[in-house]
Design an enzyme around this catalytic site. Structure first.
Site, short mmCIF file in Angstrom:
data_model
loop_
_atom_site.label_atom_id
_atom_site.label_comp_id
_atom_site.label_asym_id
_atom_site.label_seq_id
_atom_site.Cartn_x
_atom_site.Cartn_y
_atom_site.Cartn_z
N ASP A 3 12.71 -8.51 8.66
CA ASP A 3 12.76 -9.43 7.50
C ASP A 3 13.98 -10.37 7.50
O ASP A 3 14.66 -10.50 6.47
CB ASP A 3 12.70 -8.64 6.19
CG ASP A 3 11.37 -7.89 6.03
OD1 ASP A 3 10.53 -7.94 6.96
OD2 ASP A 3 11.19 -7.23 4.99
N LYS A 101 3.72 -8.34 6.58
CA LYS A 101 3.44 -7.19 5.71
C LYS A 101 3.58 -7.60 4.25
O LYS A 101 4.21 -8.61 3.95
CB LYS A 101 4.40 -6.04 6.03
CG LYS A 101 5.85 -6.41 5.79
CD LYS A 101 6.78 -5.38 6.35
CE LYS A 101 8.22 -5.76 6.11
NZ LYS A 101 8.57 -5.91 4.68
N CYS A 146 13.33 -2.20 3.30
CA CYS A 146 12.44 -2.38 4.45
C CYS A 146 12.98 -1.76 5.73
O CYS A 146 12.21 -1.24 6.54
CB CYS A 146 12.10 -3.85 4.62
SG CYS A 146 11.07 -4.42 3.23
C1 VGL Z 1 12.34 -6.06 0.83
C2 VGL Z 1 12.22 -5.65 -1.41
C3 VGL Z 1 11.02 -6.31 -1.50
C4 VGL Z 1 13.09 -5.90 2.12
C5 VGL Z 1 11.13 -6.71 0.77
O1 VGL Z 1 12.88 -6.70 3.05
O2 VGL Z 1 13.91 -4.97 2.20
N1 VGL Z 1 12.86 -5.52 -0.26
N2 VGL Z 1 10.48 -6.84 -0.40
#
Ligand code: VGL
Ligand code: ZN
Length: 201
Positions: A3, A101, A146
């Site tokens: 991410d 995702k 994540c």
């Molecule tokens: C994430 C919260 C919501 C992350 C993604 O990448 O850690 N955290 N969506």
């Protein structure tokens, strides 16, 4: 690489403090690996993890979503938005595949392997196995969401799993969340190393 998207960088919709500092670490690390994959949080705008889509809910609240406790997040990583793009400063030339995702509005997916209910697989584990891979190293955002769930799933799926600690930063909704996440990963058999150790090894 988990991410590494604009919305998780300082100034982004779900900013992770010092999130920008992990990008050069990820770039340096990539030179040590011949198989690189990335994950991308990729939500429809009506995703139910967004507080804005749950009347009466505030960011940080936890609500029941189809039997699973779901943290309410700000609108982030909406498909096709700039905030959802992998940051340009990330070397993307070595990425074999990007796993998206969080695309199902009814269930969040912190892990790059499974949704939060372990109902559906993203195909990452099979993809890695079919390429002869039995060991994974993780870096990215966020340590307490994540990255943690990806590391736990990697370990549980039978991969030798290492978290590159300085290659990650956390959200810390509650102070101590990152420390607790690291403990949980360690207990699950995840090895914690620094990028220095990985690059020297
Ligand atoms: C994430 C919260 C919501 C992350 C993604 O990448 O850690 N955290 N969506
Ligand atoms: Zn998300």
């Amino acid at each position: 690489m988990v991410d590494l998207q604009y919305d998780f960088m300082p100034g982004g919709a779900l900013a992770v403090s010092e999130g920008n500092l992990v990008v050069p670490v990820a770039n340096r690390l990539q030179e040590r690996f011949d198989f690189v994959v990335a994950s991308q949080d990729w939500h429809p705008s009506d995703h139910r993890s967004f507080a804005a889509n749950n009347p009466g809910c505030e960011i940080g609240d936890v609500v029941d979503l189809d039997g699973i406790g779901q943290v309410m997040w700000p609108v982030h990583c909406v498909q096709e938005s700039r905030g959802a793009r992998l940051v340009e400063s990330l070397d993307q030339s070595r990425i074999r595949r990007v796993f998206q995702k969080g695309t199902n509005i009814a269930i969040d997916s912190y892990s790059t392997f499974f949704d939060n209910g372990h109902r559906q697989s993203t195909g990452l584990a099979d993809y890695l196995r079919s390429n002869g891979i039995d060991e994974v190293f993780l870096a990215g955002l966020a340590t307490d969401y994540c990255v943690k769930f990806s590391a736990l799933d990697a370990s549980r799926s039978g991969f030798r799993t290492t978290l590159v600690q300085d290659g990650c930063r956390g959200v810390e909704l509650e102070p101590g969340d990152v420390g607790r996440a690291l403990d949980e990963m360690r207990r699950a058999g995840v090895q914690l190393l620094t990028s220095r150790e990985v690059l020297a090894g």
